[in-house]
Design an enzyme around this catalytic site. Structure first.
Site, PDB file in Angstrom:
ATOM      1  N   GLY A 146      -7.711   8.449  10.676  1.00  0.00           N
ATOM      2  CA  GLY A 146      -7.951   8.474  12.112  1.00  0.00           C
ATOM      3  C   GLY A 146      -9.091   9.366  12.571  1.00  0.00           C
ATOM      4  CG  ASN A 155      -6.038   0.745  11.955  1.00  0.00           C
ATOM      5  OD1 ASN A 155      -4.879   0.631  11.621  1.00  0.00           O
ATOM      6  ND2 ASN A 155      -6.400   0.455  13.196  1.00  0.00           N
ATOM      7  CB  THR A 156      -9.118   5.047  13.539  1.00  0.00           C
ATOM      8  OG1 THR A 156      -7.754   5.255  13.195  1.00  0.00           O
ATOM      9  CG2 THR A 156      -9.470   5.881  14.752  1.00  0.00           C
ATOM     10  CE  LYS A 185      -2.804   2.798   3.074  1.00  0.00           C
ATOM     11  NZ  LYS A 185      -3.580   2.883   4.304  1.00  0.00           N
ATOM     12  CB  ALA A 211      -8.103   7.139   5.227  1.00  0.00           C
ATOM     13  N   GLY A 212     -10.702   7.175   7.334  1.00  0.00           N
ATOM     14  CA  GLY A 212     -11.742   8.083   7.771  1.00  0.00           C
ATOM     15  C   GLY A 212     -13.119   7.489   7.962  1.00  0.00           C
TER      16      GLY A 212
END
Lengths: 254, 64
Positions: free
Chosen positions: A155, A203-204, A94, A181-182
């Site tokens: 995040g 992830n977050t 990635k 992301a996000g």
């Protein structure tokens, strides 16, 4: 069978999981609940005194996807990718090239350069990018195996801030589109998949949840639901008016 | 020499593999970079470290 194809690799799961912000003990549980087949990792300085190896907590059938986080230029991204391949043969990467530390927005131009260099070196390249159709087309030309537009800053858990521009990529780019992301909630992941996005990275949203394992499961279910909804081709929307579900004939007149 | 960003004194030049052994560093699962160049495992005997060099040892960690 509905499978995700990324370069020479094929996957049943459309859920790519990030491994950051988890304790090592949680990683295995989260991957199991999420039923992910791809997990991202980063490269950082080792503790010379010795430490636990995160790879011991990732099931063997899961494909490792090292990211090039820390890279500020294409050259740095290439170096990190080659290091990762040297450690355990990972040829999927990635690309994450970020030189803005406040918003962590990717540098699209350096990402295109890194994509071309690594694709020419035999890597299966998944570039993380700010959704821009022209850049996506350049990534296709550069040899990317997919295009990974961000939904919101890394995040942030803010959701599909760039939804309309992700939709443009879904409509116009022939490679798999992976939103990364996000994303903050399973409903947002579901919505992205309903739009026709091919896979989703998270992830977050899981790592910061109250019940981490349960949230991983929720995301897994949401991504499957969104994909099934997309494949089912949702029905038409009536902008004005309505249509009764049963005939309007009454039976109660005197 | 600089080892993971910290000053480290080498008494004499030494092959990379010997250096790792002398420091009891288990390099399995690690990637090695000398002066910005990625070193393949097959070259650990050929690469000679001196006090002018920079050695970075990296490993996989959690990340998104």
């Amino acid at each position: 069978m509905d499978q995700l194809k990324l370069g020479k690799y094929t996957f049943n799961s459309r859920f790519i999981m990030g491994s950051g912000k988890f304790s090592l003990a949680m990683i295995e549980a989260v991957i199991k609940e999420g039923r992910s087949e791809i997990v991202t990792l980063a490269l950082r300085r080792a503790n010379i005194g010795g430490e636990e190896n995160i790879l011991d907590y990732i099931p063997e059938h899961v494909k490792l996807l090292p990211n090039t986080s820390g890279a500020r230029t294409a050259q740095e991204a290439v170096k990190i990718a080659k290091l990762a391949r040297e450690i355990n043969g990972s040829d999927m990467v990635k690309i994450e090239v970020i030189r803005d530390s406040k918003y962590l927005l990717p540098d699209n131009q350096e990402t295109i350069r890194a994509t071309e260099l690594l694709a020419n070196d035999g890597f299966v390249v998944l570039p993380y990018m700010y959704p821009d159709l022209n850049v996506a087309r350049d990534l296709v030309s550069a040899g990317a195996a997919a295009v990974m537009p961000l939904a919101s800053p890394i995040g942030s858990n803010k959701g599909l801030s760039t939804r309309d521009f992700i939709q443009i990529l879904v409509d116009e780019i022939d490679l798999p589109i992976i939103v990364d992301a996000g994303i903050g909630k399973p409903s947002e992941a579901c919505q992205a998949m309903e739009m026709g996005v091919d896979a989703l990275m998270c992830n977050t949203a899981i790592a910061t949840a109250g019940d981490i394992s349960l949230m991983a499961r929720a995301f897994c279910q949401a991504i499957e639901a969104g994909r099934n909804a997309y494949l089912s081709k949702p029905g038409r929307v009536l902008i004005k008016g309505s249509q009764a579900s049963s005939p309007l004939t009454g039976f109660l007149e005197a | 020499m600089r080892l993971n960003g910290k000053e480290f004194n080498l008494d004499k030049s030494i092959p990379l593999r010997e250096f790792l052994m002398s420091q009891a560093i288990d390099s399995s699962g690690m990637g090695l970079v000398v002066n910005g160049q990625v070193i393949t495992a097959g070259d650990y005997d050929q690469v000679i470290l001196s006090n002018d060099d920079q050695l970075e040892l990296v490993r996989f960690v959690g990340g998104g």
